[in-house]
Design a protein around this motif. Sequence first.
Motif, PDB file in Angstrom:
ATOM      1  N   PRO A  24     -76.528  -3.419 -85.116  1.00  0.00           N
ATOM      2  CA  PRO A  24     -76.223  -4.242 -86.286  1.00  0.00           C
ATOM      3  C   PRO A  24     -75.379  -3.472 -87.302  1.00  0.00           C
ATOM      4  O   PRO A  24     -75.451  -2.264 -87.380  1.00  0.00           O
ATOM      5  N   TRP A  25     -74.581  -4.206 -88.028  1.00  0.00           N
ATOM      6  CA  TRP A  25     -73.657  -3.678 -89.045  1.00  0.00           C
ATOM      7  C   TRP A  25     -72.523  -2.837 -88.453  1.00  0.00           C
ATOM      8  O   TRP A  25     -71.854  -2.089 -89.165  1.00  0.00           O
ATOM      9  N   CYS A  46     -83.734   4.431 -84.081  1.00  0.00           N
ATOM     10  CA  CYS A  46     -84.266   3.060 -83.950  1.00  0.00           C
ATOM     11  C   CYS A  46     -85.753   3.086 -83.586  1.00  0.00           C
ATOM     12  O   CYS A  46     -86.123   3.497 -82.483  1.00  0.00           O
ATOM     13  N   PRO A  47     -86.611   2.616 -84.487  1.00  0.00           N
ATOM     14  CA  PRO A  47     -88.050   2.658 -84.208  1.00  0.00           C
ATOM     15  C   PRO A  47     -88.471   1.691 -83.114  1.00  0.00           C
ATOM     16  O   PRO A  47     -89.551   1.848 -82.543  1.00  0.00           O
ATOM     17  N   GLU A  48     -87.633   0.705 -82.834  1.00  0.00           N
ATOM     18  CA  GLU A  48     -87.966  -0.261 -81.785  1.00  0.00           C
ATOM     19  C   GLU A  48     -87.481   0.196 -80.418  1.00  0.00           C
ATOM     20  O   GLU A  48     -87.829  -0.419 -79.399  1.00  0.00           O
ATOM     21  N   ILE A  50     -84.525  -0.046 -79.138  1.00  0.00           N
ATOM     22  CA  ILE A  50     -83.670  -1.040 -78.469  1.00  0.00           C
ATOM     23  C   ILE A  50     -82.218  -0.592 -78.344  1.00  0.00           C
ATOM     24  O   ILE A  50     -81.394  -1.326 -77.820  1.00  0.00           O
ATOM     25  N   LEU A  51     -81.886   0.583 -78.860  1.00  0.00           N
ATOM     26  CA  LEU A  51     -80.523   1.086 -78.732  1.00  0.00           C
ATOM     27  C   LEU A  51     -80.463   2.104 -77.603  1.00  0.00           C
ATOM     28  O   LEU A  51     -81.375   2.909 -77.421  1.00  0.00           O
ATOM     29  N   CYS A  68     -84.772  -6.647 -82.548  1.00  0.00           N
ATOM     30  CA  CYS A  68     -84.303  -5.956 -83.747  1.00  0.00           C
ATOM     31  C   CYS A  68     -85.033  -6.509 -84.969  1.00  0.00           C
ATOM     32  O   CYS A  68     -85.136  -7.723 -85.144  1.00  0.00           O
ATOM     33  N   THR A  69     -85.532  -5.612 -85.802  1.00  0.00           N
ATOM     34  CA  THR A  69     -86.202  -6.019 -87.046  1.00  0.00           C
ATOM     35  C   THR A  69     -85.253  -5.947 -88.244  1.00  0.00           C
ATOM     36  O   THR A  69     -85.658  -6.240 -89.364  1.00  0.00           O
ATOM     37  N   PHE A  70     -84.029  -5.505 -88.004  1.00  0.00           N
ATOM     38  CA  PHE A  70     -83.034  -5.322 -89.057  1.00  0.00           C
ATOM     39  C   PHE A  70     -83.540  -4.368 -90.139  1.00  0.00           C
ATOM     40  O   PHE A  70     -83.322  -4.577 -91.332  1.00  0.00           O
ATOM     41  N   CYS A  71     -84.231  -3.338 -89.675  1.00  0.00           N
ATOM     42  CA  CYS A  71     -84.789  -2.348 -90.608  1.00  0.00           C
ATOM     43  C   CYS A  71     -83.699  -1.488 -91.247  1.00  0.00           C
ATOM     44  O   CYS A  71     -83.917  -0.899 -92.299  1.00  0.00           O
ATOM     45  N   GLY A  72     -82.564  -1.356 -90.580  1.00  0.00           N
ATOM     46  CA  GLY A  72     -81.457  -0.592 -91.134  1.00  0.00           C
ATOM     47  C   GLY A  72     -81.461   0.891 -90.805  1.00  0.00           C
ATOM     48  O   GLY A  72     -80.563   1.624 -91.244  1.00  0.00           O
ATOM     49  N   ALA A  73     -82.443   1.347 -90.040  1.00  0.00           N
ATOM     50  CA  ALA A  73     -82.521   2.785 -89.745  1.00  0.00           C
ATOM     51  C   ALA A  73     -81.299   3.282 -88.969  1.00  0.00           C
ATOM     52  O   ALA A  73     -80.844   4.413 -89.173  1.00  0.00           O
ATOM     53  N   CYS A  74     -80.774   2.460 -88.094  1.00  0.00           N
ATOM     54  CA  CYS A  74     -79.603   2.867 -87.307  1.00  0.00           C
ATOM     55  C   CYS A  74     -78.392   3.087 -88.216  1.00  0.00           C
ATOM     56  O   CYS A  74     -77.687   4.098 -88.104  1.00  0.00           O
TER      57      CYS A  74
HETATM   58  S1  SF4 Z   1     -81.844  -2.382 -87.517  1.00  0.00           S
HETATM   59 FE1  SF4 Z   1     -83.714  -1.149 -86.963  1.00  0.00          FE
HETATM   60  S2  SF4 Z   1     -84.611  -2.247 -85.171  1.00  0.00           S
HETATM   61 FE2  SF4 Z   1     -82.481  -3.003 -85.393  1.00  0.00          FE
HETATM   62  S3  SF4 Z   1     -81.221  -1.672 -84.032  1.00  0.00           S
HETATM   63 FE3  SF4 Z   1     -81.158  -0.760 -86.105  1.00  0.00          FE
HETATM   64  S4  SF4 Z   1     -82.815   0.751 -86.133  1.00  0.00           S
HETATM   65 FE4  SF4 Z   1     -83.215  -0.622 -84.358  1.00  0.00          FE
END
Ligand code: SF4
Length: 166
Positions: A24-25, A46-48, A50-51, A68-74
């Motif tokens: 994302p982004w 990514c805590p999930e 998925i990347l 994706c939870t859209f947490c923004g960590a990536c």
């Molecule tokens: S927004 Fe969070 S859950 Fe989604 S891909 Fe990025 S790190 Fe992973």
Amino acid sequence: MTALARRALLRGDLRGRRTPLRPPWALAEADFAERCDGCRACVRACPEGILAAGWSGVPEVDFGRGACTFCGACAAACTRGALRRGRGLPWAARARITETCLALRGIACGACVDACERGALRLRPVRGGVAVPRLDPGSCDGCGACVAPCPAGAVEVRERTEEAGA
Ligand code: SF4
Ligand code: SF4
Ligand code: SF4
């Protein structure tokens, strides 16, 4: 990234596969290819989980691992400016039900509908047949939660612009 990898990236991979869904982004693909150096900081962040690094070392989303939870960590982990949070919506990705869907073949299902917390997928009754899933694109945010539960691998999540040209 090597020039070869970058050229291949821009036209999908060498087997003609569509360009994968980036995190994302992500910037538009050409700009993303210029910026991303394949460091995998986003993959690790990514805590999930998925990347994953694709064949060229460039990150892509694998919804077979989760949503994706859209947490923004990536985006926060990307020091190259290839993922830029704050540019608006994380992506234009939306789900799509493909022809391998069991319900479209007369077998009752709905696992994808159950998985969608946004109510973007609904089962639509079919006279004399089994109910089939229908997507409300306006409610879907492309989180991918509906992908892994599908027993037929029938759900794709793609950028809408790409879908329009598919
Ligand atoms: S927004 Fe969070 S859950 Fe989604 S891909 Fe990025 S790190 Fe992973
Ligand atoms: S989970 Fe898969 S097979 Fe079942 S209704 Fe949804 S798209 Fe069809
Ligand atoms: S991608 Fe997410 S919001 Fe869209 S249909 Fe699937 S589960 Fe629902």
